[in-house]
Design an enzyme around this catalytic site. Structure first.
Site, PDB file in Angstrom:
ATOM      1  N   HIS A   1       0.671 -40.984 -30.671  1.00  0.00           N
ATOM      2  CA  HIS A   1       1.069 -40.150 -29.528  1.00  0.00           C
ATOM      3  C   HIS A   1       0.135 -38.994 -29.240  1.00  0.00           C
ATOM      4  CE1 HIS A   1       5.123 -41.844 -28.806  1.00  0.00           C
ATOM      5  NE2 HIS A   1       5.112 -42.073 -30.107  1.00  0.00           N
TER       6      HIS A   1
ATOM      7  N   LYS B   1       7.131 -27.659 -19.730  1.00  0.00           N
ATOM      8  CA  LYS B   1       6.649 -28.434 -20.874  1.00  0.00           C
ATOM      9  C   LYS B   1       6.407 -27.450 -22.012  1.00  0.00           C
ATOM     10  CE  LYS B   1       3.170 -29.711 -18.165  1.00  0.00           C
ATOM     11  NZ  LYS B   1       3.211 -31.137 -18.317  1.00  0.00           N
ATOM     12  N   ARG B   2       6.133 -27.958 -23.223  1.00  0.00           N
ATOM     13  CA  ARG B   2       5.822 -27.040 -24.311  1.00  0.00           C
ATOM     14  C   ARG B   2       4.636 -26.151 -23.937  1.00  0.00           C
ATOM     15  NH1 ARG B   2       8.699 -27.779 -29.279  1.00  0.00           N
ATOM     16  NH2 ARG B   2       7.207 -26.314 -30.153  1.00  0.00           N
TER      17      ARG B   2
ATOM     18  N   LYS C   1      -2.355 -27.634 -22.501  1.00  0.00           N
ATOM     19  CA  LYS C   1      -1.585 -27.919 -21.285  1.00  0.00           C
ATOM     20  C   LYS C   1      -1.915 -26.921 -20.174  1.00  0.00           C
ATOM     21  CE  LYS C   1       2.253 -29.957 -23.939  1.00  0.00           C
ATOM     22  NZ  LYS C   1       2.462 -31.328 -23.439  1.00  0.00           N
TER      23      LYS C   1
ATOM     24  N   LYS D   1       8.898 -37.946 -14.466  1.00  0.00           N
ATOM     25  CA  LYS D   1      10.221 -37.507 -13.985  1.00  0.00           C
ATOM     26  C   LYS D   1      10.083 -36.750 -12.670  1.00  0.00           C
ATOM     27  CE  LYS D   1      11.370 -37.144 -18.804  1.00  0.00           C
ATOM     28  NZ  LYS D   1      11.303 -36.271 -19.992  1.00  0.00           N
TER      29      LYS D   1
ATOM     30  N   THR E   1       5.324 -37.286 -19.841  1.00  0.00           N
ATOM     31  CA  THR E   1       6.454 -38.039 -19.292  1.00  0.00           C
ATOM     32  C   THR E   1       7.181 -37.166 -18.264  1.00  0.00           C
ATOM     33  OG1 THR E   1       7.665 -37.358 -21.270  1.00  0.00           O
ATOM     34  CG2 THR E   1       6.897 -39.644 -21.189  1.00  0.00           C
TER      35      THR E   1
END
Ligand code: GL7
Length: 832
Positions: A367, A558-559, A564, A670, A666
């Site tokens: 992952h 998100k985290r 990110k 969504k 993911t």
């Protein structure tokens, strides 16, 4: 049978409003033990959950019985994380009785929303990896696949995040405090799990060398089962979570010698194993307790799997035909050594036979490529905690390295890269290599990620085993992420194309034509607006901030992680703020920047970024000169429940990781499914989202993974030059570094500024800034044209069908697991 019992029995299964209402009243009194006048919202939640659970038990048993009778091949999804969230709406919706339940509650003078809101959010996971496991459970059950989830029943899930003075503070999340009505405790399903001790060599009955693990500490793993309701309620699968129990040895016999308290202490210590989820997201923890958690649940699960197999079989050669074990990342990879131990030491199989069975049974999903997240346990630690496993790992390694081509070619560098043991510095076991070697299939989670796996971490293994790596692009369940989270849009969709999309999301493609239908566009916008109002109210409740419903809801949830690049978004926010202040007469498109996400408690940079967002919000939101055209909100405690409110309301979806670093994502799926337009890099599954929604319906910017790679290979770049050549970037950074957002501590953000400048800007925030701003401008420009924006939003929803986790699990079922749907026989006791 006593007629009263019989009628209660039928009542347990009735799905109409009257039957539900009667069972609520009965449950409230006889199980929750409360009178309707004294019942709290939580009492009602427990009541309704228990009554709903009644309605799945028969079908659950039918399902399990059918698997048993057919001796079906099962898939076992081993995962240290299951981020399931709330289950009430999910169960009602999959059973098809949401409206009936609402009406029954209504007749009791209760609001469904209040009851739903009383359920705690089960956060037994950190982020995408854990939520993926939960989506797979829903999809396996909905596809009729015999799938079991195995994990840990953490007493404390992911911490609750609060902001105190703008800083993240962590509080324990006590989701089990008032009991969990969904689970069934199985005190009789207990397996011993050992730690420490030593290995004894002896001669077996035929005189061969054999080993046993002795003088070890023992803990018991006790099962808790939660039914997983598939869509339509036909298949009810099982999520089995393990809880640590002390063995009886701890409890007795110590009264007289003063060791009683010591024994109790030992009991508590051993039960700590399942106490708390590690709050790390894609970072290595390096803690012995974590290794013990991994082994604890893996060992218990394997013992359970073998017990089930042995009900039908006496030898092991058929195990791979009856059990597929999927490793969700390397966290359960010790299972490869454990299955070898069980087969060789306990069941006396020959090594080579055991190895063949093991490899054919396991498959491994990678992952992340982030080096800090690739698990590598110190050899010394495994030797101490799991001495027999260390021997087995050495043996696997020796046999493998002896056979490799590298040995023949004398390529020692390659040989040491292939080794299960990393010999550089402190010797460590590379769990990724173990997982790869012990599996017949290894997959990445998006097309790009799988390619990069082949080129980077597993390049040597890929050369050695060219057929082993395959891609399984992630997916999301349309039940939770569209039907339940977004009733406004899902009802609209159903009125136009029927409800087939709920179990076959590819049918949503029928909406493509509707993008050109002006009436449909109007209705689509109305649904979005309804969701935005709901989010605006939530924002007001959570932060006290009033936001304009008609502004662009620009969402990054998100985290918190440097890769990110929440920082890129913050820098754009500041640049936009400056532009609005400089040009007060321009009619700006109002923008609401919505952030949410937790930082690992020990990740200081991520926590500093949280503080920065809150500091920027404070300045921007209270500056009258921007006339409410810009608002910044950072919502606390992002979890599945919050996501269900935020995602349906988003206009713009921020997927802006440094290319090559986000394995899939993911949340991106969504958001696009719910009609948000993506602004993103060509990273992870964004690449495939762009292929599906079409390049005209997504805002792509920034360097590609290849460009990032080349840039880094050529020694990086000079961020100072980039900053100097971009006035708006320079100004934004100067404001941060001079304390414009932190007048109380002007040096607060020095580490951030440092990382983006002299630190070399590893995540290429400054390098991508200009192109990101260009893409943002394009988005704002488009938003001025509501018809065109809505057209593209509809095309996003309509083109996201492929990203259903039903498609993903079907691919795994066909290409990795070789498992097939089983149709449970409900002729006997089942309802309807
Ligand atoms: C992750 C990836 O970071 C994420 O991109 C991916 O979508 C998810 C599910 O495959 O797995 N890997 C990882 O270690 N965590 C993830 O969320 C924590």
């Amino acid at each position: 049978m006593d007629a009263r019992y019989k009628s209660r029995d039928i009542e347990r299964r009735s799905l109409d409003v009257d039957g539900l209402k009667r069972s609520f009243l009965e449950w409230l009194v006889y199980s929750v033990g409360k009178d309707a006048r004294a019942a709290t919202r939580r009492d009602w939640f427990h009541t309704v959950a228990l009554a709903v659970r009644d309605r799945v038990v028969d079908r659950w048993m039918d399902t399990t019985r059918s698997y048993y009778q057919e001796d079906a091949k099962r898939v076992y999804y081993l995962s240290l994380e299951f981020l399931i969230g709330r289950l009430l709406t999910n169960s009602l919706s999959n059973l098809g009785i949401v409206d009936e339940c609402r009406q029954a509650l209504d007749r009791l003078g209760l609001s469904m929303e209040d009851v739903v809101d009383a359920e705690p959010d089960a956060a037994l996971g950190n982020g995408g990896l854990g939520r993926l496991a939960a989506c797979f459970l829903d999809s396996m059950a909905s596809q009729g696949l015999p799938g079991y989830g195995y994990g840990i029943r953490y007493e404390f899930g992911l911490f609750e995040q609060r902001f105190e003075n703008g800083w993240q503070v962590e509080y324990p999340e006590q989701w089990l405090q008032f009991g969990n009505p969904w689970e069934f405790a199985r005190p009789e399903v207990l397996y011993p799990v050992q730690f420490y001790g030593r290995v004894e060599e002896f001669r077996d009955s035929v005189g061969d060398r054999a080993y046993r693990w002795v003088d070890a500490d023992r803990v018991l793993a006790m099962a808790y089962d939660t039914p997983v309701v598939g869509y339509g309620g036909d298949t009810i699968n099982t999520l089995r979570l393990w809880s640590a129990r002390a063995t009886r040895d701890f409890n007795f016999g110590h009264f007289n010698d003063g060791a009683y308290m010591k024994a109790v202490e030992q009991k508590i210590l051993s039960e700590n194993l399942s106490r708390v989820l590690y709050p790390n997201d894609a970072t290595e923890t390096g803690k012995e307790l974590r290794l013990k958690q991994e082994y604890f649940f893996t060992s218990a699960s394997l013992q359970d799997i073998l017990r089930r197999y042995l009900q039908h079989h006496t030898t092991f050669e058929n195990l791979p035909n009856k059990a597929a074990i999927q490793l969700n990342d390397t966290h359960p990879a010790i299972g490869i050594a454990e299955l070898m131990r069980l087969l060789v030491d306990q069941h006396a199989l020959r090594w080579d036979d055991a190895w063949e069975i093991t490899r054919a049974t396991f498959a491994y999903t990678n992952h992340t490529l982030l080096p800090e997240a690739l698990e590598a346990w110190p050899v010394r630690m495994i030797e101490r905690v799991l001495p027999r496993h260390m021997q087995i790992i050495y043996e696997i390694n020796a046999k493998f390295l002896n056979r490799t081509k590298a040995r023949a070619d004398g390529d020692n560098a390659r040989l040491s890269r292939l080794s299960l043991i990393d010999e550089r510095g402190e010797r460590r076991v590379r769990m990724g290599n173990l997982a790869f070697l012990g599996s017949h299939k290894v997959n990445g989670v998006s097309a790009l990620h799988t390619e990069l796996m082949k080129q980077t971490v597993f390049a040597d293994f890929h050369e050695e085993f060219p057929d082993r790596i395959n891609n399984k692009t992630n997916g999301i369940t349309p039940r939770r992420w569209l039907k339940q989270a977004n009733p406004a849009l899902s009802e609209l969709i159903t009125t136009r194309i029927g409800e087939g999309w709920i179990s076959d999301l590819s049918q949503i493609a029928a909406l493509r034509d509707k993008a050109d239908d002006v009436v449909f566009r109007e209705e689509f916008r109305r649904a979005k607006r309804k969701n935005k109002k709901r989010l605006a109210a939530y924002i007001a409740r959570q932060t006290g901030e009033e936001v304009l419903v008609d502004s662009i809801f620009d969402v990054q949830v998100k985290r918190m992680h440097e890769y990110k690049r929440q920082l890129l978004n913050v820098l754009h926010t500041i640049a936009l703020y400056n532009e609005m202040r400089d040009n007060p007469t321009v009619s700006w498109v109002p923008v609401t920047k919505v952030f949410a996400g937790k930082a690992a408690p020990s990740y200081h940079m991520a926590k500093l970024i949280i503080k920065l967002i809150n500091d920027v919000a404070k300045v921007v939101n209270h500056d009258p000169s921007v006339h409410d055209n810009l608002k910044v909100v950072l919502l606390p405690n992002y979890n599945v429940t919050a996501a269900e409110i935020i995602i349906p309301a988003a206009d713009l979806s921020e997927q802006i990781s440094t290319a090559g670093m986000e394995a899939s994502g993911t949340g991106n799926m969504k958001l696009a499914l719910n009609g948000a337009l993506t602004i993103g890099t060509l990273d992870g599954a964004n690449v495939e989202i762009r292929e599906h929604v079409g390049p005209d319906n997504i805002f792509i910017f920034g360097m590609t993974a290849e460009e990032v790679n080349d840039l880094r290979a050529s020694g990086g770049f000079n961020p100072r030059e980039v900053i100097a050549s971009n006035p708006s970037l320079k100004r934004a950074l100067d404001m941060i570094s001079t304390g414009a957002f932190s007048p109380d501590d002007r040096n607060r953000y020095h580490p951030i500024v440092q990382a983006l400048t002299d630190g070399g800007d590893h995540f290429l925030v400054t390098a991508d800034f200009a192109d990101y701003c260009r893409a943002q401008e394009a988005a704002m420009h488009l938003y001025r044209d509501p018809e065109e924006w809505t057209r593209k939003a509809i095309l996003n929803t309509a083109n996201m069908g492929w990203f259903s986790s039903d498609r993903t699990v079907n691919e795994y079922a066909g290409e990795v697991w070789d498992v097939h749907p089983v149709h449970p026989n409900h002729d006997g006791e089942g309802f309807r």
